[in-house]
Write a protein that holds these residues in place. Structure first.
Motif, mmCIF file in Angstrom:
data_model
loop_
_atom_site.group_PDB
_atom_site.id
_atom_site.type_symbol
_atom_site.label_atom_id
_atom_site.label_comp_id
_atom_site.label_asym_id
_atom_site.label_seq_id
_atom_site.Cartn_x
_atom_site.Cartn_y
_atom_site.Cartn_z
ATOM 1 N N GLY A 4 65.582 -49.195 -0.668
ATOM 2 C CA GLY A 4 66.096 -49.019 -1.545
ATOM 3 C C GLY A 4 67.571 -49.611 -1.204
ATOM 4 N N LEU A 5 66.997 -51.024 -0.567
ATOM 5 C CA LEU A 5 67.851 -51.630 0.029
ATOM 6 C C LEU A 5 69.508 -52.333 -0.963
ATOM 7 C CD1 LEU A 5 65.479 -55.027 1.955
ATOM 8 C CD2 LEU A 5 66.998 -52.486 2.716
ATOM 9 N N GLN A 6 69.424 -52.030 -2.641
ATOM 10 C CA GLN A 6 70.644 -52.799 -2.624
ATOM 11 C C GLN A 6 71.255 -51.627 -3.251
ATOM 12 O OE1 GLN A 6 68.939 -53.854 -6.650
ATOM 13 N NE2 GLN A 6 70.935 -54.855 -7.733
ATOM 14 N N HIS A 7 70.942 -50.956 -3.021
ATOM 15 C CA HIS A 7 71.779 -48.950 -3.043
ATOM 16 C C HIS A 7 72.304 -48.370 -2.314
ATOM 17 C CE1 HIS A 7 70.266 -49.373 -7.600
ATOM 18 N NE2 HIS A 7 69.387 -49.272 -7.514
ATOM 19 N N ARG A 8 71.618 -48.993 -1.104
ATOM 20 C CA ARG A 8 72.316 -48.688 -0.431
ATOM 21 C C ARG A 8 72.751 -49.069 1.182
ATOM 22 N NH1 ARG A 8 67.010 -45.187 3.026
ATOM 23 N NH2 ARG A 8 69.008 -44.798 4.333
ATOM 24 N N PHE A 9 72.407 -50.306 1.430
ATOM 25 C CA PHE A 9 73.034 -51.284 2.014
ATOM 26 C C PHE A 9 73.408 -52.783 1.030
ATOM 27 C CE2 PHE A 9 69.072 -49.218 4.519
ATOM 28 C CZ PHE A 9 69.770 -48.952 4.823
ATOM 29 N N GLY A 10 73.571 -52.650 -0.053
ATOM 30 C CA GLY A 10 74.306 -53.598 -0.874
ATOM 31 C C GLY A 10 73.856 -55.144 -0.449
ATOM 32 N N VAL A 11 72.146 -55.102 -0.778
ATOM 33 C CA VAL A 11 71.587 -56.027 -0.590
ATOM 34 C C VAL A 11 70.849 -57.016 -2.128
ATOM 35 C CG1 VAL A 11 69.365 -57.250 0.336
ATOM 36 C CG2 VAL A 11 70.349 -55.056 1.879
ATOM 37 N N ASP A 12 71.419 -57.883 -2.311
ATOM 38 C CA ASP A 12 71.514 -58.748 -3.385
ATOM 39 C C ASP A 12 69.642 -58.523 -3.840
ATOM 40 O OD1 ASP A 12 72.116 -59.269 -5.796
ATOM 41 O OD2 ASP A 12 73.206 -61.427 -5.648
ATOM 42 N N VAL A 13 70.008 -58.279 -5.170
ATOM 43 C CA VAL A 13 68.146 -58.516 -5.219
ATOM 44 C C VAL A 13 67.816 -59.502 -6.345
ATOM 45 C CG1 VAL A 13 67.248 -56.501 -4.652
ATOM 46 C CG2 VAL A 13 68.764 -57.047 -7.105
ATOM 47 N N VAL A 14 67.039 -59.768 -6.552
ATOM 48 C CA VAL A 14 66.707 -61.383 -7.744
ATOM 49 C C VAL A 14 67.220 -59.911 -9.603
ATOM 50 C CG1 VAL A 14 63.881 -62.481 -8.845
ATOM 51 C CG2 VAL A 14 64.440 -61.998 -6.186
ATOM 52 N N GLY A 15 66.540 -59.394 -8.886
ATOM 53 C CA GLY A 15 66.479 -58.571 -10.787
ATOM 54 C C GLY A 15 65.767 -59.003 -11.881
ATOM 55 N N LYS A 16 65.633 -58.794 -13.237
ATOM 56 C CA LYS A 16 64.942 -58.341 -14.032
ATOM 57 C C LYS A 16 63.926 -60.072 -13.915
ATOM 58 C CE LYS A 16 63.888 -57.406 -18.390
ATOM 59 N NZ LYS A 16 64.611 -57.172 -19.803
ATOM 60 N N ILE A 17 62.992 -60.091 -13.972
ATOM 61 C CA ILE A 17 62.170 -60.854 -14.791
ATOM 62 C C ILE A 17 61.583 -60.651 -15.495
ATOM 63 C CG2 ILE A 17 60.148 -62.731 -13.191
ATOM 64 C CD1 ILE A 17 61.350 -61.510 -10.470
ATOM 65 N N PRO A 18 61.213 -61.582 -16.548
ATOM 66 C CA PRO A 18 60.596 -61.107 -17.694
ATOM 67 C C PRO A 18 59.430 -61.980 -17.719
ATOM 68 C CG PRO A 18 62.218 -62.976 -18.065
ATOM 69 C CD PRO A 18 62.793 -62.364 -17.057
ATOM 70 N N ALA A 19 58.595 -61.193 -18.203
ATOM 71 C CA ALA A 19 57.451 -61.214 -18.188
ATOM 72 C C ALA A 19 56.940 -62.203 -19.545
ATOM 73 C CB ALA A 19 56.488 -60.294 -18.867
ATOM 74 N N GLY A 20 55.547 -63.213 -19.360
ATOM 75 C CA GLY A 20 55.408 -64.060 -20.698
ATOM 76 C C GLY A 20 56.013 -65.311 -20.477
ATOM 77 N N MET A 21 55.842 -66.143 -21.833
ATOM 78 C CA MET A 21 56.283 -67.502 -21.630
ATOM 79 C C MET A 21 57.744 -67.925 -22.843
ATOM 80 S SD MET A 21 54.162 -68.711 -19.703
ATOM 81 C CE MET A 21 54.451 -70.308 -19.831
ATOM 82 N N LEU A 22 58.175 -68.533 -22.298
ATOM 83 C CA LEU A 22 59.412 -68.343 -23.399
ATOM 84 C C LEU A 22 58.814 -69.958 -24.710
ATOM 85 C CD1 LEU A 22 62.569 -69.281 -21.012
ATOM 86 C CD2 LEU A 22 61.998 -66.840 -22.685
ATOM 87 N N PRO A 23 59.514 -69.709 -25.643
ATOM 88 C CA PRO A 23 59.560 -71.148 -26.571
ATOM 89 C C PRO A 23 60.123 -71.825 -26.514
ATOM 90 C CG PRO A 23 60.754 -69.448 -27.394
ATOM 91 C CD PRO A 23 61.168 -68.336 -26.303
ATOM 92 N N PRO A 24 59.220 -73.273 -26.629
ATOM 93 C CA PRO A 24 60.080 -74.340 -26.681
ATOM 94 C C PRO A 24 61.631 -74.815 -27.620
ATOM 95 C CG PRO A 24 58.404 -75.174 -27.639
ATOM 96 C CD PRO A 24 58.454 -73.886 -27.826
ATOM 97 N N VAL A 25 62.177 -75.099 -26.038
ATOM 98 C CA VAL A 25 63.932 -75.696 -27.489
ATOM 99 C C VAL A 25 64.212 -76.771 -27.031
ATOM 100 C CG1 VAL A 25 66.249 -74.121 -26.498
ATOM 101 C CG2 VAL A 25 64.254 -73.211 -26.219
#
Length: 762
Positions: free
Chosen positions: A317-338
């Motif tokens: 639990g590095l983020q909660h106990r030591f304040g280490v910033d993590v990547v966060g949510k990585i969505p699964a799947g592909m994004l539609p073209p824009v």
């Protein structure tokens, strides 16, 4: 034994003596031919105008063969994939693709942070462009995808146009990360589309040569400065600091100062994580280097570090106990073209062009290295098209601009990769991660990604050694390297590149303005002429000056060429011409006065009934302009001669030449002929044509005949097109070689018929 050896020894000696005599005859030879000026050379060689190719006509031809050739040219996979040797190459390409994908995963995540984007967009940029290049690329070994230099250039754009300060929430002054990331993704994808359009457009109009304006010292100095930019940009992740977004000139300096100012606010847990990850990565790289010969594949240190760091972060639990910033949510799947945002084109066009050129320069330089090593050809124009389509299509699928990575390309080659099948395998592996495994890295600390980036900068930071090597090899190239580096560090990546290119081109112009001018002398017993200052045995031909410039002459150095010529000849030509003109004007005035006096005498005699016959031979055409020294000593004699001319009768109408330097009492040059060796010319412009005509005119004023030698055919054609040859300067003044011109000048002085040139080499 002795009797039996004697005939063999005699035969050997006879053979050796015969060989020695043949060698002597081969070395002692004579060549005889007539003197060749340009007129005689054109008659002998039957010179004619080269037929125009008119290649543009083939562009509009339509046939099955041409359609097939165009298809294979712009879609190279159709040429090499049907001939792919599956048994020999497939296993190597599979292992190579797997090795590259293992590197691509952590680098994609890390370089997305470098571009100021969420990490998952680094995975997208590691899939779409790689697969597109597999279809259209011509290099077999480069690994297309995310690259540190490209990412930091993209990051400078996203952080300047979408800074954190523009997304502060009013209540608690925190950054709206979701809105900021969405804006930056739109900027990066639109930038990628623009980069792709530039590259495809340049490739279709065959502008692949544009990269030649980026010399190797310039590219290496630029990438070294970019690596420093990358290093500084990752300090905030290493120390866990929140820094202000900066862009423009001196932004790097301000960022370093802010990091130093905020060091007391560093997060200890983040620093420890970065240091441990960096040490592990360095140790694994050292181990790979040491065991390279014994390992079939390199140890995937980056992937193992990411997996281990993610597991530890999740378990501890590095983020909660030591304040280490993590990547966060990585969505699964592909994004539609824009679709890209056209409103942003005006803001991004300058950066897009710079990124397009830099990305192509890096890719084509690596591609040519591997092509030379493995014996195949890389088409620079098709590489532009392939990279452009990779960025164009990737931008539609929300990727940021990519190029090729040196480290991954070396791994792809060293692990057995033979074709871009390895790239396709790596892209499919990344696709699996995007669809199924990406969300497992949500607890990955950003400090670990920063450590991955910094450790991978080793190769580019080692380019600082170029300073020592260039100091010994070429200090002009060192100057280009240093100016590029300093400009990029101080003025940021886009302006720094412009300054570097402009400086290197100006330096080329300056170097052509300072060529080596030399007076040539004949090497004894040869028809070779070399600089008398460098060759002690070379001797100037008496009465003949041979002058040469080491660079082509054009508008920027034409005047310098003329000045150097007059200086090296040892005669103050301008002063001599000025003195000659002054004395001739005095003669003309005195002749007019004598004519007036004679007219008055004639009228007075007529009034007295007497007849006086006066003949004045004072044609102005006999009085050419020139200059003089010691004129006072000769004025009395010249005045008496003028009076004699005025008093002569018709039977003595033939007057002496009073316009020569000798008659005017002026010093004469110690040479009668000047030969201009124009072998270094690659082209001529109108400025040099005028300067060359002035050289002929000025030296003829001081009674020196001028000849030209060793002109190439394109230069002769340009002389003809510029109407250089006329009644006074003909092709008889242009000779095939310096030696021909020297012999002609000597024989003209003796007024003897021209005999064949005899060249003897001992």
């Amino acid at each position: 034994m002795g009797l039996s050896e004697a005939p063999g020894q005699r035969d050997t000696q006879a053979l050796l003596s015969t060989t020695h005599a043949m060698e002597l005859r081969r070395r002692d030879y004579h060549v005889e031919r007539p003197l060749l000026n340009q007129e005689r050379l054109e008659e002998l060689g039957r010179r004619g105008s080269a037929a125009g190719t008119r290649q543009w006509r083939t562009w509009f031809r339509c046939s099955r063969a041409r359609a097939r050739a165009l298809l294979l040219q712009y879609l190279p996979i159709l040429a090499w994939l049907p001939q792919y040797p599956v048994r020999e190459w497939l296993l190597g390409d599979l292992l190579s693709g797997l090795s590259v994908a293992i590197m691509q995963l952590p680098q994609g995540l890390a370089y997305a942070l470098l571009a100021g984007l969420p990490p998952v967009f680094g995975l997208y940029s590691s899939f779409y462009p790689v697969f597109i290049y597999f279809l259209f690329g011509t290099s077999r070994h480069i690994s297309v995808g995310t690259f540190a230099v490209m990412s930091v250039m993209v990051g400078s754009v996203t952080e300047s146009l979408a800074p954190d300060e523009a997304f502060l929430q009013d209540l608690n002054s925190t950054v709206n990360v979701t809105a900021r990331d969405a804006a930056r993704v739109q900027l990066a994808s639109t930038l990628s589309v623009l980069v792709g359009l530039f590259q495809v457009g340049l490739g279709l109009v065959h502008f692949g040569f544009v990269v030649t304006y980026l010399s190797e010292p310039l590219v290496r100095g630029y990438t070294t400065a970019a690596s420093v930019q990358v290093f500084v940009s990752q300090l905030k992740y290493v120390f866990g600091l929140y820094l202000s977004s900066r862009s423009g000139p001196l932004s790097l300096i301000y960022t370093v100062l802010e990091v130093c100012w905020k060091l007391p606010q560093s997060v200890v847990g983040t620093m420890v994580t970065a240091v441990v990850a960096g040490v592990v990565l360095v140790l694994v790289k050292l181990l790979n280097d040491k065991l390279r010969r014994h390992l079939p594949l390199p140890i995937p240190g980056e992937l193992l570090t990411l997996i281990g760091a993610t597991g530890i972060s999740y378990g501890v639990g590095l983020q909660h106990r030591f304040g280490v910033d993590v990547v966060g949510k990585i969505p699964a799947g592909m994004l539609p073209p824009v679709a890209p945002s056209p409103q942003l084109f005006a803001k991004l066009v300058g950066n897009a062009f710079a990124i397009a050129v830099v990305g192509f320069a890096i890719a084509i330089s690596l591609g040519k290295i591997f092509a030379l090593r493995h014996g195949y050809r890389v088409d620079s124009n098709q590489e532009l098209v392939a990279l452009g389509l990779s960025n164009l299509i990737g931008g539609i699928f929300q990727c940021f601009p990519v190029s090729c990575s040196m480290s991954r390309s070396l791994v792809q080659e060293s692990t057995g990769g033979n074709t871009q099948v390895a790239g396709a395998v790596s892209s499919l592996f990344i696709l699996i991660i995007i669809l199924k495994l990406g969300e497992l890295f949500q607890d990955l600390p950003k400090a670990v990604l920063a450590a991955v980036i910094i450790v991978n900068l080793k190769g580019m930071l080692m380019q600082f050694r170029d300073i020592c090597s260039l100091w010994k090899a070429n200090r002009v190239d060192l100057l280009i390297w240093l100016v590029t580096f300093v400009a990029t560090i101080l003025l940021n990546l886009d302006i720094g590149l412009v300054v570097a290119v402009v400086f290197s081109l100006l330096l080329v112009v300056v170097r052509t303005q300072m060529p080596h001018y030399s007076v040539l002398g004949q090497v004894p017993d040869t028809d070779i002429y070399r600089d008398v200052a460098e060759y002690s045995e070379a001797r100037e031909v008496p009465g003949v000056k041979v002058f040469r410039s080491s660079a082509t002459v054009y508008f920027a150095n034409a005047e310098l060429y003329s000045d150097a010529l007059k200086q090296r000849c040892g005669v103050n030509v301008d002063h001599l011409i000025s003195q000659k003109k002054k004395l001739l004007r005095k003669q003309e005035l005195k002749l007019k006065r004598l004519q007036k006096e004679n007219k008055l005498l004639k009228q007075a005699a007529a009034s007295k009934g007497t007849s006086v016959s006066i003949s004045v031979n004072a044609s102005v055409t006999d009085i050419d302009s020139s200059n003089a020294e010691d004129s006072k000593a000769k004025q009395g004699t010249a005045g008496n001669e003028l009076e004699d001319m005025a008093a002569r009768g018709p039977e003595d109408a033939k007057a002496p030449d009073m316009s020569s330097l000798k008659a005017l009492g002026l010093p004469q040059p110690d040479f009668h002929s000047l030969i201009l060796d124009l072998g270094a010319l690659s082209f001529v412009d109108t400025v040099f044509l005028k300067s060359l005509k002035n050289i002929f005119r000025d030296f003829r004023e001081i009674e020196v005949e001028v000849y030209m030698a060793s002109c190439h055919s394109p230069v002769i054609t340009q002389l003809e097109a510029g109407h250089f040859f006329d009644a006074t300067i003909t092709k008889q003044h242009l000779f095939a070689s310096v030696h021909d011109a020297v012999i002609f000048a000597l024989q003209r002085l003796r007024s003897s018929p021209v005999s064949p040139v005899s060249v003897t080499k001992l």
